[in-house]
Design an enzyme around this catalytic site. Structure first.
Site, PDB file in Angstrom:
ATOM      1  N   CYS A  67       7.164  35.444  43.579  1.00 45.39           N
ATOM      2  CA  CYS A  67       7.804  36.196  42.776  1.00 45.39           C
ATOM      3  C   CYS A  67       8.540  37.508  43.439  1.00 45.39           C
ATOM      4  O   CYS A  67       9.731  37.594  43.148  1.00 45.39           O
ATOM      5  CB  CYS A  67       6.740  36.879  41.667  1.00 45.39           C
ATOM      6  SG  CYS A  67       5.575  37.943  42.262  1.00 45.39           S
ATOM      7  N   HIS A 103       2.625  41.111  39.656  1.00 48.68           N
ATOM      8  CA  HIS A 103       3.943  40.271  39.589  1.00 48.68           C
ATOM      9  C   HIS A 103       5.148  41.260  39.450  1.00 48.68           C
ATOM     10  O   HIS A 103       5.080  42.400  38.888  1.00 48.68           O
ATOM     11  CB  HIS A 103       3.943  39.534  38.321  1.00 48.68           C
ATOM     12  CG  HIS A 103       5.233  38.773  38.063  1.00 48.68           C
ATOM     13  ND1 HIS A 103       5.488  37.616  38.725  1.00 48.68           N
ATOM     14  CD2 HIS A 103       5.895  38.586  36.863  1.00 48.68           C
ATOM     15  CE1 HIS A 103       6.445  37.127  38.094  1.00 48.68           C
ATOM     16  NE2 HIS A 103       6.909  37.595  37.077  1.00 48.68           N
ATOM     17  N   ASP A 120      13.288  35.839  34.756  1.00 46.95           N
ATOM     18  CA  ASP A 120      12.191  35.761  35.665  1.00 46.95           C
ATOM     19  C   ASP A 120      12.155  34.378  36.348  1.00 46.95           C
ATOM     20  O   ASP A 120      11.925  33.348  35.652  1.00 46.95           O
ATOM     21  CB  ASP A 120      10.876  35.920  34.913  1.00 46.95           C
ATOM     22  CG  ASP A 120       9.750  36.014  35.834  1.00 46.95           C
ATOM     23  OD1 ASP A 120       9.723  35.635  36.954  1.00 46.95           O
ATOM     24  OD2 ASP A 120       8.537  36.475  35.338  1.00 46.95           O
TER      25      ASP A 120
END
Length: 304
Positions: A67, A103, A120
């Site tokens: 991420c 995250h 995302d």
């Protein structure tokens, strides 16, 4: 940033209008072409959040990342194209709520003021399209039904998929450097689930293609197939043919006694002493407690 090279990496051409439709096109293209993967940990490679290092890895060397890397570089592309981007930390839901900075997600606003949208491209299986961050009613996406739920007594927002919490967004705006300590922790600690097994996954039509260890997993149309790869040659060919990743050896879980010293960072938040939930971002070959990010099993795809 060589924007044209980045767009070529995700198979898009200019001109691309910086509006909601353009963001949707970028979001889908990125997930189709740039895989979520933790291979650096299993190849002994250092993970750096320096923008130049991210561009070299993802664009020039045609790799993926997790991420912090994927959303970190995607944010720079969006800003160069004219979008306004807020980087926000999120705590991943699992057996318990993960630590701060577990995250990195993005809140994106178009130049015409449309937004913010939750973008995302670094959470494994998630929404195919950006989610309208202004809406509280369920949003139907090719990846499932997503709902943004305000957390009582705070400004935090829970992101749910098919009714199951995925992660909790903290609305405070952050810098990419704030995520360096947790990125280091995930890439070096024996307690981090990222070191348990190599995984590589990308969007493929209406499903996903994933390589978890030596198992190639394909999902789509309510179906799931698993193929065990017996030889190193088959594994390396699967990385090359399904993800465009050319490797000299098969990634293997590292042997860790203790993590090295963390890098210097202006961030003021160290990772939590408690390990994060062991199920984030890992599409396993077979059902296990680590299955939240697994490709779905028919008939109803579970949250991976």
């Amino acid at each position: 940033m060589d924007v044209n090279a980045y767009l070529a990496r995700i198979d898009l051409d200019r001109p691309l209008t910086p509006d909601a439709a353009g963001l949707r096109e970028l979001h889908r293209a990125h997930q189709r072409t740039v895989p979520f993967e933790n291979l650096s940990i299993h190849l002994g490679e250092t993970i750096s959040l320096d923008p130049g290092a991210l561009f070299d890895k993802i664009v020039r060397r045609r790799r993926g990342g997790f991420c912090y890397e994927l959303n970190g570089l995607f944010a720079l592309l969006l800003e160069d194209l004219g979008f306004e981007v807020e980087r926000v930390g999120a705590r991943v839901h699992g057996e318990r709520l993960g630590p701060p900075f577990d995250h990195l997600a993005l809140l994106v606003t178009a130049p015409d003021g449309d937004g913010p949208w939750l973008a995302d491209v670094g959470f494994g299986r998630h929404s195919t399209d950006p989610l309208d961050f202004r809406r509280t009613e369920p949003q139907t996406d090719p990846g499932g039904v997503f709902t943004l739920v305000d957390v009582h007594g705070s400004d935090d927002v829970d992101v749910t998929l098919d009714g199951k919490p995925q992660y909790r967004i903290e609305r405070r705006v952050r810098a990419l450097t704030d995520f360096i300590p947790t990125c280091w922790w995930h890439s070096t600690s024996p307690d981090s689930h990222f070191g348990r097994a190599p995984v590589c996954s990308r969007l493929d039509g209406d499903g996903r293609v994933s390589l978890s260890g030596r198992t190639l997993i394909r999902t789509g149309g309510g179906q799931r197939t698993e193929t065990v790869l017996d030889t190193d040659e088959q594994v390396l060919a699967a990385y090359r043919e399904n993800f465009g990743i050319v490797l000299g050896r098969v990634p293997t879980p590292p042997v860790r006694l203790a993590p090295p010293a963390p890098p210097a960072s202006p961030a003021h938040h160290a990772p939590s002493a408690s390990p994060p939930p062991p199920d984030r971002h890992a599409p396993p070959a077979t059902p296990s407690p680590a299955a939240r990010h697994a490709p779905p099993t028919p008939p109803a795809p579970p949250a991976p």
